[in-house]
Each structure stands twice: as structure tokens, then as C-alpha cells.
Design a protein around this motif. Structure first.
Motif, PDB file in Angstrom:
ATOM      1  N   LYS A 127       0.841  -1.196   0.000  1.00  0.00           N
ATOM      2  CA  LYS A 127       0.000   0.000   0.000  1.00  0.00           C
ATOM      3  C   LYS A 127       0.881   1.252   0.000  1.00  0.00           C
ATOM      4  O   LYS A 127       1.937   1.301   0.646  1.00  0.00           O
ATOM      5  CB  LYS A 127      -0.900   0.020   1.229  1.00  0.00           C
ATOM      6  N   LYS A 184      -4.778   9.014   3.733  1.00  0.00           N
ATOM      7  CA  LYS A 184      -6.099   8.400   3.740  1.00  0.00           C
ATOM      8  C   LYS A 184      -5.971   6.911   3.445  1.00  0.00           C
ATOM      9  O   LYS A 184      -4.944   6.435   2.944  1.00  0.00           O
ATOM     10  CB  LYS A 184      -6.974   9.065   2.676  1.00  0.00           C
ATOM     11  N   ASN A 185      -7.024   6.174   3.748  1.00  0.00           N
ATOM     12  CA  ASN A 185      -7.092   4.746   3.448  1.00  0.00           C
ATOM     13  C   ASN A 185      -8.033   4.517   2.261  1.00  0.00           C
ATOM     14  O   ASN A 185      -9.195   4.920   2.286  1.00  0.00           O
ATOM     15  CB  ASN A 185      -7.616   3.962   4.656  1.00  0.00           C
ATOM     16  N   THR A 186      -7.506   3.892   1.213  1.00  0.00           N
ATOM     17  CA  THR A 186      -8.317   3.521   0.055  1.00  0.00           C
ATOM     18  C   THR A 186      -7.806   2.174  -0.444  1.00  0.00           C
ATOM     19  O   THR A 186      -6.977   1.534   0.193  1.00  0.00           O
ATOM     20  CB  THR A 186      -8.200   4.556  -1.088  1.00  0.00           C
ATOM     21  N   ARG A 187      -8.289   1.774  -1.619  1.00  0.00           N
ATOM     22  CA  ARG A 187      -7.816   0.529  -2.202  1.00  0.00           C
ATOM     23  C   ARG A 187      -6.314   0.581  -2.470  1.00  0.00           C
ATOM     24  O   ARG A 187      -5.610  -0.417  -2.314  1.00  0.00           O
ATOM     25  CB  ARG A 187      -8.577   0.253  -3.510  1.00  0.00           C
ATOM     26  N   ARG A 188      -5.819   1.752  -2.905  1.00  0.00           N
ATOM     27  CA  ARG A 188      -4.397   1.886  -3.222  1.00  0.00           C
ATOM     28  C   ARG A 188      -3.559   2.422  -2.061  1.00  0.00           C
ATOM     29  O   ARG A 188      -2.372   2.122  -1.967  1.00  0.00           O
ATOM     30  CB  ARG A 188      -4.212   2.851  -4.400  1.00  0.00           C
ATOM     31  N   ARG A 194      -3.175   5.101   5.145  1.00  0.00           N
ATOM     32  CA  ARG A 194      -2.897   6.287   5.960  1.00  0.00           C
ATOM     33  C   ARG A 194      -1.688   6.016   6.855  1.00  0.00           C
ATOM     34  O   ARG A 194      -1.666   5.037   7.602  1.00  0.00           O
ATOM     35  CB  ARG A 194      -4.117   6.648   6.805  1.00  0.00           C
ATOM     36  N   ASP A 215      -2.807  10.899  -7.099  1.00  0.00           N
ATOM     37  CA  ASP A 215      -4.148  10.604  -6.614  1.00  0.00           C
ATOM     38  C   ASP A 215      -5.140  10.518  -7.770  1.00  0.00           C
ATOM     39  O   ASP A 215      -5.926   9.586  -7.866  1.00  0.00           O
ATOM     40  CB  ASP A 215      -4.605  11.683  -5.632  1.00  0.00           C
ATOM     41  N   CYS A 251      -9.149  15.450   1.120  1.00  0.00           N
ATOM     42  CA  CYS A 251      -9.339  14.560   2.256  1.00  0.00           C
ATOM     43  C   CYS A 251      -8.775  15.219   3.509  1.00  0.00           C
ATOM     44  O   CYS A 251      -8.354  16.383   3.487  1.00  0.00           O
ATOM     45  CB  CYS A 251      -8.657  13.205   2.003  1.00  0.00           C
TER      46      CYS A 251
END
Length: 238
Positions: free
Chosen positions: A43, A48-52, A55, A112, A180
Motif C-alpha cells: 500500500k 487516507k485509506n483507500t484501495r491503493r 494512511r 491521486d 481529504c
């Protein structure tokens, strides 16, 4: 309008560097976000936390500097090392409290949303009016700050138009840029903000500024003129 600031972030989610001029290619500013911090699951370090993304608090206390072969990482105490140095990876891991490495972009892009990000002084003045305090452009980590007279989100209308920057470069804003919690975080000399994200949340889809693709590459410099050129779309008829 003109270019007020140019910023590059050689390592994604770390502090970056201000430039007087820079070469822009199809991918964006040369060396921008070409490297990133990665955890053991691959990762990409972010706010932030996303699929990619994952955080990783603490990254905004580190700084990246461009290098022809690899960027340089600077720790809060001033220690520096090459981004591909395993000893440096250990130092960053210790600094942010998790096991990480720093890697060059491969299959998964680090941006992003798109190659070049930009904001305007008019938009910053509008946010300052909404929050009741000055808004530092550094919070948005944009590549370009455009000096635009007036107050308001005037650049919203640039989506789909062409931006001529300096004598050569042509950018095409594709969409408003989603924001974000990262814009609220302390970074460098800026303290944590409790108001900025709330103000941006009043905007459509939590957006501020634009991201653009590169239609024509070249070199830009602070002070270069910026012109919005309307595009005429021709529809073929049977």
C-alpha cells in the motif's frame, strides 16, 4: 493570470520543494511523486485509506528532494539518505512507527487523480473568507498556484478547457480535485487546522482546485503567463 508558485513532491505524501522553473512531460512535473513510501502489503503511504493508499501519520514530518537517479529523504532531525538506501528505509520505519520501504512507481501510479494539480489565489481567498483565517497554499500540495484576481472558485469553469502556461506548455483540466483529511494535518511549519476541511466540505463532492493532463510538454517558470483557451468541440453529423 500568471504562475505564482511551482511545487514538486519527489516522494508522495512527504514535504516537497518549491521551484523557480521545471520541465513538464506527459506524466507531469519531472520527478513529481515518482517515488512513494510503501508498507509490507504494498500500500502507498498517504493521508487516507483507500484501495491503493494506506494512511501513515508522520510522513508530513519528512521531506523529499529531487535527484537525477533517486530522490533524497530528509528526517526531522536533518539526517539525509538516498531513497533506495535500506538503512534509510529503517530510519523512516522508526520515524513513523511501521515497517516501510521507499519504491519507484511501477504498475500502480502514485498520483491521486492526475498528472498535474493546480489551485488559484482566488480560491484561497474564498476559503479564507469561509474559515475566517488565511489559508496557506501548501496545505493542498498542488503543483501549480495560479495568481488569479478576485475571490471565488473561478477555476471550476476551466474543466475541459485548455490552459496555456508560458510559451510552450498546454494543460487540459479534466476534473475538480477531491480533498481529504490531509489538508487539515500539521505539515512543516503549519499547525493542524480544524476548519479547512469543513469549508471544503461545502463544495461539490469535497473538491478544491483541479487536476489536468498534459497536452503539450515543455518548461514553465514562476511568472509565466497563464491563459484559458476555450475549446470548440466539433460534432460529426451523419
Amino acid at each position: 493570470m500568471k504562475v505564482a508558485e511551482i511545487s514538486r513532491f519527489p516522494i508522495k505524501s512527504l514535504l516537497g520543494e518549491r521551484l523557480d522553473d521545471v520541465e513538464i512531460e506527459q506524466r507531469g512535473l519531472i520527478g513529481d511523486r515518482l517515488w512513494a513510501v510503501r508498507d509490507v502489503e504494498g500500500k502507498i503511504g498517504s493521508g487516507k485509506n483507500t484501495r491503493r493508499f494506506r494512511r501513515m501519520p508522520g510522513l508530513l514530518h519528512l521531506r523529499g528532494y529531487f535527484g537525477e537517479r533517486v530522490p533524497t529523504v530528509e528526517l526531522p532531525g536533518g539526517e539525509t539518505f538516498a531513497a533506495d538506501d535500506p538503512a534509510g528505509h529503517a530510519a523512516v520505519s522508526h520515524a513513523i512507527g511501521r515497517n516501510v520501504t521507499i519504491a519507484r512507481e511501477a504498475e500502480v501510479q502514485h498520483h491521486d487523480e492526475g498528472p498535474v494539480s493546480l489551485i488559484t489565489t482566488a480560491g484561497l481567498r474564498q476559503l479564507a473568507a469561509m474559515t475566517g483565517e488565511p489559508v496557506d497554499p501548501a496545505r493542498f500540495r498542488a503543483n501549480l498556484l495560479i495568481d488569479l484576481p478576485g475571490t471565488g472558485f473561478l477555476d471550476d469553469s476551466w474543466v475541459g478547457q485548455d490552459l496555456q502556461v508560458g510559451p510552450t506548455v498546454l494543460l487540459r483540466p479534466q476534473a475538480l480535485q477531491t480533498r481529504c483529511i490531509m489538508i487539515n494535518m500539521a505539515q512543516g511549519d503549519l499547525p493542524e487546522s480544524g476548519r479547512l476541511l469543513k469549508a471544503v466540505a461545502e463544495r461539490p463532492d469535497l473538491t478544491f482546485g483541479l487536476w489536468a493532463t498534459v497536452i503539450r510538454a515543455g518548461r514553465i517558470a514562476v511568472g509565466d503567463a497563464v491563459t484559458v483557451n476555450s475549446r470548440t468541440l466539433i460534432t460529426a453529423h451523419p
